[in-house]
Design an enzyme around this catalytic site. Sequence first.
Site, short mmCIF file in Angstrom:
data_model
loop_
_atom_site.label_atom_id
_atom_site.label_comp_id
_atom_site.label_asym_id
_atom_site.label_seq_id
_atom_site.Cartn_x
_atom_site.Cartn_y
_atom_site.Cartn_z
N ASP A 50 -34.15 15.93 33.83
CA ASP A 50 -33.22 17.19 33.53
C ASP A 50 -33.96 18.54 33.61
OD1 ASP A 50 -30.81 16.04 33.43
OD2 ASP A 50 -31.26 15.46 31.28
N ASN B 4 -38.64 9.69 34.22
CA ASN B 4 -37.62 8.81 33.50
C ASN B 4 -37.79 7.36 33.93
OD1 ASN B 4 -35.41 10.44 32.26
ND2 ASN B 4 -35.21 11.22 34.15
N PHE C 83 -24.04 7.98 38.43
CA PHE C 83 -24.28 6.99 37.48
C PHE C 83 -24.39 7.75 36.02
CE2 PHE C 83 -25.40 2.91 39.00
CZ PHE C 83 -25.14 3.07 40.16
N LYS D 148 -18.54 13.40 32.73
CA LYS D 148 -19.29 13.69 33.83
C LYS D 148 -18.59 13.44 35.08
CE LYS D 148 -23.45 12.27 31.62
NZ LYS D 148 -24.46 11.34 31.41
N LYS E 297 -56.58 19.65 37.62
CA LYS E 297 -56.20 19.01 36.33
C LYS E 297 -56.44 19.69 34.99
CE LYS E 297 -57.59 14.76 33.78
NZ LYS E 297 -58.41 14.02 33.50
N LYS F 27 -18.74 16.84 37.30
CA LYS F 27 -19.75 16.93 38.38
C LYS F 27 -18.99 16.75 39.73
CE LYS F 27 -23.74 15.37 36.14
NZ LYS F 27 -25.17 15.32 36.15
O1 C5P Z 1 -28.42 13.10 33.87
P1 C5P Z 1 -26.85 12.67 33.93
O2 C5P Z 1 -26.43 11.89 33.04
O3 C5P Z 1 -26.27 14.08 34.03
O4 C5P Z 1 -26.70 12.02 35.33
C1 C5P Z 1 -25.44 11.76 35.77
C2 C5P Z 1 -25.44 11.68 37.28
O5 C5P Z 1 -26.25 12.85 37.88
C3 C5P Z 1 -26.43 10.75 37.89
O6 C5P Z 1 -25.86 10.27 39.03
C4 C5P Z 1 -27.59 11.52 38.23
O7 C5P Z 1 -28.38 10.85 39.41
C5 C5P Z 1 -27.02 12.73 38.68
N1 C5P Z 1 -28.02 13.89 38.30
C6 C5P Z 1 -28.33 14.64 39.59
N2 C5P Z 1 -29.05 15.83 39.43
C7 C5P Z 1 -29.46 16.02 38.17
C8 C5P Z 1 -29.25 15.07 36.86
C9 C5P Z 1 -28.52 14.22 37.33
O8 C5P Z 1 -27.93 14.32 40.72
N3 C5P Z 1 -30.56 17.07 37.91
#
Ligand code: C5P
Length: 456
Positions: A317, A239, A365, A379, A327, A383
């Site tokens: 993700d 990312n 975030f 979220k 390689k 979460k």
């Molecule tokens: O990618 P997403 O919008 O779901 O991210 C929301 C939050 O979840 C962010 O704080 C990101 O750091 C966290 N996250 C995580 N593990 C992942 C995807 C996102 O901790 N695999």
Amino acid sequence: MELTLENKTIVLGVTGGIASYKTVELVSQLKKLGANVYVVLSSSAASFVSALSLEVISCNRVFTKDSKHTVEESTVNPFLNNSYIDHIHLAQIADIILIAPATANCIGKLAHAISDDLIYDITLATKAPVVIAPAMNTNMWLHPGVQDNIKRLRDSYAYSVIQPSAGALACKTSGIGRLADLDSIISTVNKILTKKILSKYSKLQFNSKGKPQNLLDNNILISAGGTKEYLDPVRFISNDSSGEMGFALAQEALYRGANVILVSTVNYRKDPIKSALLDHPNLLLLEVNSSEEMLKAMEGNFNESIDAVIMAAAVSDYSPMKHLSKKIKKDNDTASTVTLELKENPDIIKHLSAQKSPIQITVGFSLESEDLIENARKKLIAKNLDMIIANGVDAINSKESEINIIYPKLDDPNKLEIIKLIKQDKSLSADHILDHLSLILKSKHEKHSHLINRQT
Ligand code: C5P
């Protein structure tokens, strides 16, 4: 030291004394050095100096107690309609507040947090350094009441005071009380701004002077940067993330007295300014690459001593099903398309949130290109977070961000607290985030100890 005020925003408060007329020249010189100057006239100053002259010289509209325009309107677009309140907005964007001339009345109000004019609202609301240049009759200046107020501004509020100079005064006497000459006002402003930048990074200044010590001895686990999911030794999926936000959060948490573990994919040592912070005794930096490594580092350091986890990292993700040790070679005989098989990565913050105790908090975030608040709200719930920071895509790889701080109201958790902040340097955004984080931590601790008391 070379004098430049490039990219600096100066809010110049002008209060009502005969020396106010000198501010037209002062603004002109500040502008020549590259500063963006917003003039705020007190009600009495308006009778000494014309707002029109200051508008023409500053290229910005002048603000007064009764101004109805916003900062945006003040500069370019008169049709922009924006809801920021002037004093908060000016307080937030200022790199420094300069009050020149500062009358005895102004000094008294500042020393006692009296706010009956716009410039006092701004000064109370700001976190920027404040410098005042007094000007008045000699006897007024030497009056013990005025001197007490000056001492208070210096000692209790860390304001800088530029001593007035001696000479002929408007009241037809001669003595101390003239507005300091413009060169010394400008060089003081420059020195304070330079010191402000240095003190952010210098190891010698980590005594957090001026920062609320509201995270003293708290342990905070922060992630930063974009994870790299390797296909082979040289190629990866990632990312676009600079790691600026996580670094700013770590820095601001250290200033507030916290111990910080920063798990990051970014090599901050490449940046000479940032590398100074990395030797801070209360910082442990763990460098990782992939989401798997980040998960291990976050999980391995998440125990009952951690008060808060802030997941500022952009975690991929998905990662490739296979990570090849050699390689991958381009095979000219095969078709011109290749298929990459990906697997979903574990959600690190969700995983940690599921394990947290009633007094630990988790912060995530949410970067969205649409329905910012609604997606962030989802979220927050999915979460099991205590707070989520929502921002648009323009925060990516930038030193600035325009964030929304969202969390369940402390007195009514069924409703959301949504604090929308202006676009600003990430260290300022981090400062706000940590203010709210410390409130949430405090509230959790209070509720928990209440519960324990009731049970015993
Ligand atoms: O990618 P997403 O919008 O779901 O991210 C929301 C939050 O979840 C962010 O704080 C990101 O750091 C966290 N996250 C995580 N593990 C992942 C995807 C996102 O901790 N695999």
